[in-house]
Design a protein around this motif. Sequence first.
Motif, PDB file in Angstrom:
ATOM      1  N   PHE A 122     123.157  78.802   4.024  1.00 16.47           N
ATOM      2  CA  PHE A 122     123.118  79.604   2.817  1.00 16.47           C
ATOM      3  C   PHE A 122     122.055  80.690   2.921  1.00 16.47           C
ATOM      4  N   SER A 123     121.487  80.819   4.089  1.00 15.44           N
ATOM      5  CA  SER A 123     120.501  81.882   4.300  1.00 15.44           C
ATOM      6  C   SER A 123     120.802  82.554   5.621  1.00 15.44           C
ATOM      7  N   TYR A 166     134.454  78.168   1.531  1.00 15.19           N
ATOM      8  CA  TYR A 166     133.344  78.723   2.300  1.00 15.19           C
ATOM      9  C   TYR A 166     133.519  80.229   2.493  1.00 15.19           C
ATOM     10  N   PHE A 193     132.778  81.776  -1.083  1.00 16.61           N
ATOM     11  CA  PHE A 193     131.549  81.427  -1.786  1.00 16.61           C
ATOM     12  C   PHE A 193     130.283  81.874  -1.057  1.00 16.61           C
ATOM     13  N   ILE A 194     130.208  81.653   0.250  1.00 22.45           N
ATOM     14  CA  ILE A 194     128.979  81.971   0.973  1.00 22.45           C
ATOM     15  C   ILE A 194     128.642  83.465   0.918  1.00 22.45           C
ATOM     16  N   TYR A 231     127.295  84.152  -2.545  1.00 29.75           N
ATOM     17  CA  TYR A 231     125.972  83.552  -2.705  1.00 29.75           C
ATOM     18  C   TYR A 231     124.905  84.385  -2.008  1.00 29.75           C
ATOM     19  N   ASN A 232     125.211  84.847  -0.791  1.00 34.12           N
ATOM     20  CA  ASN A 232     124.220  85.632  -0.043  1.00 34.12           C
ATOM     21  C   ASN A 232     123.908  86.954  -0.731  1.00 34.12           C
ATOM     22  N   LYS A 263     121.709  85.941  -3.895  1.00 30.33           N
ATOM     23  CA  LYS A 263     120.543  85.119  -3.596  1.00 30.33           C
ATOM     24  C   LYS A 263     119.212  85.817  -3.866  1.00 30.33           C
ATOM     25  N   VAL A 287     118.579  85.679  -7.507  1.00 26.69           N
ATOM     26  CA  VAL A 287     118.326  84.313  -7.984  1.00 26.69           C
ATOM     27  C   VAL A 287     116.881  83.931  -7.707  1.00 26.69           C
TER      28      VAL A 287
END
Length: 212
Positions: free
Chosen positions: A172-173, A196, A199-200, A203-204, A207, A210
């Motif tokens: 996730f990073s 995947y 979503f990934i 998310y990136n 992030k 967040v």
Amino acid sequence: MIDNKDLMWRNKLIVIENSITPKKKQELVHILEEILKTKFDASSSLVKISDSWNMAQKDELANILWQEANIGSLEGYLEKNKPYVTKEQVFEMLENGQEIGSHTKTHPYCNKLSKEEIDKEIINSIKNLSKIFNTKIESFSYPFGVRAKKEHEEYIIKKSAVKALLGIKDTFSNSYNPALWERVDLEYSYKKSIAYFYFIPIYNKIKPYVKG
């Protein structure tokens, strides 16, 4: 593999195993043991057994097993199944805005390669693809997601136009340095792979906000 001129060595092993009897497989494992002077667990898959092979031998060994398996000619298999893209299909993708990258010449484990083999498998592959398709190759994707040694990665960046070196770790990073990027592993069930895939990347993107 472009134009279906050959079958990747691990794909050969998969086709062989799916085409022979357990008894024939034992015979093939015995042939490998005679050649390599090593004992193997015959209950393991041929792909699993190949994990211990020297990369310089992989294509020769896969070809020997194909011949000894007596499952028909490789040429006949390629003509019937056509598993790979053609040059015309690659040109069509490029004309429609798709970029292409390198994935080595013969799909080895790159952490097992010498500097000379890095030249043959990666540097020359990048140059050949760029020449054949008249396009700049700026990304390289590691077979199996297994990265080369750090000094070899630095050599690849120095000797080619490649900017992104892609592994395959689920994370996730991701680094801000393209040479350390990891692509998403999609070798899951269909639903999990789709999750995947979507979503990934989302998310990136969110992030940093967040964390802030």
